[in-house]
Every structure is written in C-alpha cells, then in structure tokens.
Design a protein around this motif. Structure first.
Motif, PDB file in Angstrom:
ATOM      1  N   LYS A   1      -5.110 175.534  68.445  1.00  0.00           N
ATOM      2  CA  LYS A   1      -6.291 176.315  68.072  1.00  0.00           C
ATOM      3  C   LYS A   1      -6.491 177.465  69.068  1.00  0.00           C
ATOM      4  O   LYS A   1      -6.688 177.236  70.251  1.00  0.00           O
TER       5      LYS A   1
ATOM      6  N   ASP B   1      -9.129 175.591  62.028  1.00  0.00           N
ATOM      7  CA  ASP B   1      -9.077 174.697  63.186  1.00  0.00           C
ATOM      8  C   ASP B   1      -9.924 173.449  62.962  1.00  0.00           C
ATOM      9  O   ASP B   1      -9.573 172.351  63.398  1.00  0.00           O
TER      10      ASP B   1
ATOM     11  N   TYR C   1     -11.293 175.307  71.400  1.00  0.00           N
ATOM     12  CA  TYR C   1      -9.958 175.889  71.261  1.00  0.00           C
ATOM     13  C   TYR C   1      -9.014 175.433  72.371  1.00  0.00           C
ATOM     14  O   TYR C   1      -9.441 174.996  73.430  1.00  0.00           O
TER      15      TYR C   1
END
Length: 204
Positions: free
Chosen positions: A122, A111, A176
C-alpha cells in the motif's frame, strides 16, 4: 502481488503507478476500473465517471435514485442505493477479481479492499503543494489560482471517498506501507523506491 496507490491530486501518483506496472511487466488499473464497472453493469461509462471516487451525499442521492434502480441487483443493493454506493460495490468486486493476477491499482480504496492480502503493498504518494500547482497548471492549462482550487477540491473529494468507504483515514501514514514525496524523487525515483521495497520484503 498487488501494489495499490493512493495519491494527492497533482502528485503524479498515476504516472508512478503506470511506470511501475510497465517496468514490472504487470497490469495497470486506474480509469480502466470505470470501463470495467460500466461493462459489468450495462451502464454508460461517461455517466459512471461523474461518480468515480465520490462518496454518497444527500444532493447526489436525490439525483441518482432513478438511475440507480437500473443497475443490476446482483451486487446486493436495493433500488434506493445511491449510484456512488453501487459504483463502489462494482469496483470492489472487480478489484477482487483483477487482483488474482499481479497488478497496480490506483485509488478506489483498493488498499482497503485488499487489506487481508499479505502480498499487497500500500503506497501513498504526496507532493509539495507548489509542485502540484505547477504540474496541474501545465497539464490542464490553468492559472495557478485555478489549479490550486482544483487541487483542493479533488483532495477533499478523495479524502471524503476514502473516509466514507474504507477503514482508517486517507493520507494517514499508518494506513500505508510506503509514503512517498514525489517532489523529492520524481516518477522514476518513486518507482525505484517501490521496486526496492518489493525486493527487500521478498514480495517480488
């Protein structure tokens, strides 16, 4: 399109990544990255596996100097660079190459490596500790206490690796696009959620 999956040990992040790649009909990379790095460098795969997703430290540094010098210098390193660092750089370059085609990549700070990609999703997979202990106990035929110790050890190693090589902090939500509790959804449910996210965002 690339989906990167960071995961707590025992959360079944690998299973989710494999199942997702299979359902989307795209390539899947996890331990395969070690094989590719070994082939690229000419080093032994079993040797590299000992350093996989492990950050450099003073103990390993002293042990790795001899082997490190044998790895090709074309990756912009010196003979004094640790095996951990060389393996990270090898995998960094490999991740850049394989991501030219749609794929799912598990771990290895993918990522972070692909942070500039707008089509990179992600994902962080976590799970209730009791469920992880249950899974690891069954998978490796361990007692619950040993499974819990193994989980703690691997989570610490993954966090150290990510925090050493990547920007941001391992497991922090802001790093994320999706954080998924696999204990709630299971493997298939997690795959469905990621697939729906890909659809809603127009990535796939």
């Amino acid at each position: 399109m690339v989906i990167t999956i960071s995961r707590q040990f025992g959360s079944r992040g690998r299973d989710i990544g494999f199942s997702l790649a299979e359902s989307l009909g795209i390539s899947f990379y996890d331990k395969e990255l070690i094989s590719l790095a070994a082939k690229e460098s000419g080093m032994n795969e079993d040797f590299f596996e000992k350093f996989d997703e492990r950050a450099s430290n003073s103990l390993l540094y002293s042990l790795s100097l001899g082997a490190a010098a044998t790895i090709a210098s074309e990756y912009g390193t010196t003979p004094e660079t640790t095996v951990n660092d060389k393996l990270y750089l090898l995998q960094y370059n490999i991740i850049k190459k394989i991501s030219e085609e749609a794929c799912v990549i598990v771990g290895r700070c993918a990522d972070h490596v692909l942070a500039d990609r707008k089509d990179c999703v992600k994902v962080f997979v976590y799970c209730d500790l009791d469920k992880r202990v249950e899974h690891i106990t069954q998978k490796y035929k361990l007692t619950p206490d040993k499974a819990r110790a193994l989980i703690k050890k691997n989570d610490r190693a993954r966090a150290n690796y990510y925090n050493h090589y990547a920007s941001g902090k391992w497991g922090e939500p802001e790093n994320y696009d999706l954080c998924i509790n696999s204990a709630r959804l299971g493997v298939q449910g997690a795959c469905d959620l990621i697939s729906e996210y890909l659809r809603l965002t127009g990535i796939y």
